[in-house]
Design an enzyme around this catalytic site. Structure first.
Site, PDB file in Angstrom:
ATOM      1  N   ASP A  52       5.515  -4.310  -5.041  1.00  0.00           N
ATOM      2  CA  ASP A  52       4.091  -4.482  -5.334  1.00  0.00           C
ATOM      3  C   ASP A  52       3.781  -4.142  -6.789  1.00  0.00           C
ATOM      4  O   ASP A  52       4.369  -3.231  -7.382  1.00  0.00           O
ATOM      5  CB  ASP A  52       3.286  -3.563  -4.408  1.00  0.00           C
ATOM      6  CG  ASP A  52       1.808  -3.624  -4.655  1.00  0.00           C
ATOM      7  OD1 ASP A  52       1.218  -4.704  -4.498  1.00  0.00           O
ATOM      8  OD2 ASP A  52       1.222  -2.578  -5.039  1.00  0.00           O
ATOM      9  N   GLU A  75       6.007  -9.102  -7.052  1.00  0.00           N
ATOM     10  CA  GLU A  75       4.632  -9.551  -7.224  1.00  0.00           C
ATOM     11  C   GLU A  75       4.293  -9.307  -8.692  1.00  0.00           C
ATOM     12  O   GLU A  75       3.944  -8.195  -9.092  1.00  0.00           O
ATOM     13  CB  GLU A  75       3.665  -8.782  -6.322  1.00  0.00           C
ATOM     14  CG  GLU A  75       2.263  -9.360  -6.376  1.00  0.00           C
ATOM     15  CD  GLU A  75       1.156  -8.309  -6.349  1.00  0.00           C
ATOM     16  OE1 GLU A  75      -0.019  -8.690  -6.196  1.00  0.00           O
ATOM     17  OE2 GLU A  75       1.455  -7.119  -6.501  1.00  0.00           O
TER      18      GLU A  75
END
Length: 649
Positions: free
Chosen positions: A274, A327
């Site tokens: 993330d 990401e």
């Protein structure tokens, strides 16, 4: 039971728990001063016992009560004690899956990969509105995912976290599956059941930041131990969280151990990392003067870059066949290129640019789309610079954005037709696929972690049609090599016509591996066995030769599969729409998103068309098509006939 904890700035550390009445005087720990690690062995401590650490800072005398950073199980929130977990004695049943993964570490390159992203706490609730447990979720989720043809499940963070509203992104337990859904062995069962049914499992993992909870990592020994002391380096003010100090070896070790722990101990098939962009840039979401440049005066976070490269090298080396997905929302170069070439070493990267451009275009009223055609074509300029995943994730259906259905223009019929067209575009465009839960049946309302999905909407024909389309798109994507074999390679894509902005029609070819490609792949594998430096020169030479011969190869070599995709982004049917094709014969209409079974008007090409010997757009043959309104048609050459899915009359 042996306890150990890193607290180099403490002058006293004790284990406290329900086995000693939480009394800090009962079990003081001994320190290894050269490492700052405190440890003790306590006999007769049974699995299931609760414990924490009482830590006194040497300078201030402040006493902090902290949970174990390496705890493998925790109490159900709002309680925060770690739980003594017995050794891992789970009897795995997925030996065949794990052996295949080990023997085929690069399976993802040329195989279909379709990911179903899930928030376990809101996918489905029980009859009392409570969470389902890992074992129940295993069976229900696997049945659903298999029926729709997804290859992987990606879990929003199930690393332990105190606040439901963070969706798991404010992690406090980097080695523990959340107790909301059961025990660590229950989670092992979940992964095991997925593997035994041919489904991979990816975990959303959060090394970029951590919350400020006083009982967790923040100011762990009374000092900024895991985070930076300077708030210009150590705080994410947007999120109210703290940033790991990636320049500290002990912190890097902590995070590397966490990544490997999930892949090794829980047999996970990958990690989705993330907020990578927030790790790469020192000035991420900061004003001028509110950040500290690196030693060269730049905004790159050199310590974080070094950590990411090490993490990817270690995980791929220690756990071959696993994937690490980034990401990453910027144009940082070589995110998915090998570390020895200067890349970050990730397996794949979310294509945020493609996602934003596509959704921006789809929100336009069809009458205006002719003026925004470049939002669809621009992405092909960089489509093969990275190994991309095409994500319609949880981030696109929260925070007032509405559901994907709500973002489609027009009345109900047009909104559903637009959504079917959007999904067909995603599944035929180069790149692996990701879809968030609820999107597979066009949930009308924006997603919320506080309630389950609106499964009752499947009583509607339109919603059932979307779900059937997703199943058929997954089947087409998996069975048609042209749609997946070259997801990361420009050899698998060519425009049929990218210029028809006046009619808002986009068309392209997808190619599978040719005989010449197979020989080149065999040559590359042979070269891989030789000297690495020699390989680099041979690969560069071979790439240059391939570029010169490629266009000729497409006409001369026999391909295993051709596909032609035509997308009509207006509600106006197009009759007699001519497109060039590379070979004669019958072109079967494998999928038509306007088919009646999906809720469409059932306009189409009657199952397929014959190619005519009319050269068109640089191709030796052509076909005359009917393009349904707000719909996609996918045709394949007769050499690859697995049976039509949804087709129109």
């Amino acid at each position: 039971m042996r306890f150990a904890v890193w607290a180099p700035n403490a002058d006293r550390v004790s284990v406290i728990g329900d086995f000693n009445d939480w009394d800090a005087a009962r079990h003081p720990m001994q320190v290894r001063p050269e490492a700052g690690i405190w440890e003790i062995f306590i006999p007769a401590v049974e699995p299931g016992a609760l414990y924490k650490f009482a830590i006194r800072n040497r300078d201030s005398g402040e006493v902090l009560t902290k949970t174990d950073p390496y705890g493998r199980r925790f109490e159900l929130r709002p309680n925060t004690a770690a739980i003594v977990e017995p050794p891992d004695n789970y009897r795995w049943q997925d030996a065949e899956w794990m052996e295949h993964r080990r023997r085929h570490p690069d399976f993802w390159q040329h195989q279909p990969m379709s990911i179903y992203e899930v928030h376990l706490g809101s996918w489905q609730l029980d009859e009392h509105g409570q969470f389902l447990d890992y074992r129940t979720l295993a069976h229900r989720l696997v049945d659903h995912v298999r029926a729709l043809g997804f290859t992987h499940i990606e879990l929003l963070p199930i690393t332990e976290h105190p606040f439901d509203g963070s969706w798991g992104y404010q992690t406090t337990g980097y080695f523990a599956p959340t107790s909301r859904f059961g025990s660590p062995d229950d989670f092992r069962y979940f992964v095991d059941h997925c593997h035994c049914n041919g489904i991979g499992v990816i975990l959303d993992w959060v090394p970029a930041h951590f919350p400020r909870d006083e009982w967790a990592l923040a100011r762990f020994d009374g000092t900024q131990l895991y985070e930076h002391a300077d708030p210009r380096q150590g705080e994410h003010r947007d999120w109210g969280t703290l940033i790991f100090n990636f320049g500290r070896n002990e912190v890097r070790s902590f995070l590397l151990a966490s990544a490997l722990y999930w892949l090794e101990t829980f047999h996970l098939d990958g990690l989705r990392v993330d907020a990578v962009a927030s790790m790469l840039y020192l000035d991420y979401s900061r004003e001028d003067g509110d950040w500290i440049p690196n030693i060269y005066g730049g905004n790159e976070n050199l310590e974080a870059i070094s950590f990411l490269r090490e993490m990817n090298s270690v995980t791929h080396g220690e756990q071959p066949g696993t994937c690490v997905l980034a990401e990453e929302s910027t144009s940082w170069p070589q995110v998915t290129r090998p570390t020895y070439l200067g890349g970050l070493g990730f397996t794949m990267k979310w294509n945020m640019g493609w996602m934003h451009d596509t959704l921006t275009y789809m929100r336009e009223d069809p009458v205006h789309r002719r003026y925004h055609h470049d939002q669809l074509t621009f992405g092909m300029l960089y489509a093969f610079t990275e190994n991309f995943v095409l994500p319609f994730s949880h981030d696109e259906v929260v925070h007032g954005k509405g559901s994907l259905l709500q973002r489609m223009p027009g009345d109900d019929w047009q909104a559903f037709a637009n959504l079917r067209l959007l999904y067909a575009y995603q599944f035929t465009y180069p790149g692996k696929k990701l879809l968030f839960m609820g999107c597979e049946f066009a949930q009308r309302h924006e997603w919320s972690e506080t309630r389950g999905l609106d499964w009752h909407e499947l009583c509607s024909e339109y919603h059932r049609g979307i779900q059937q389309l997703i199943a058929d798109l997954n089947a087409l994507y998996s069975s048609c090599p042209a749609l997946h074999h070259y997801d990361f390679d420009h050899r698998g894509f060519a425009w049929a016509d990218c210029h028809d902005s006046d009619q808002s029609v986009l068309s392209y070819y997808r190619y599978a591996r040719s005989e010449g490609d197979r020989h080149r792949d065999q040559r590359d594998r042979h070269n891989d066995q030789g000297d690495l430096q020699g390989d680099r020169h041979r690969d560069l030479d071979g790439l240059e030769r391939d570029r010169h011969s490629e266009e000729g190869d497409r006409h001369k070599e026999k391909h295993h599969d051709y596909s032609l995709v035509a997308l009509n982004f207006t509600p106006v049917p197009r009759f007699g729409y001519r497109l060039g094709v590379p070979q004669p014969g019958f072109w079967q209409e494998r999928l038509n998103s306007d088919a009646a079974c999906y809720g469409g008007s059932n306009l189409g090409n009657g199952g397929g068309v014959m190619a005519e010997e009319i050269p068109w757009s640089g191709q030796p043959y052509s076909v005359s098509l009917t393009l349904p309104p707000l719909a996609a048609v996918v045709l394949v050459s007769s050499s690859h006939d697995d049976g039509a899915l949804g087709t129109g009359d």
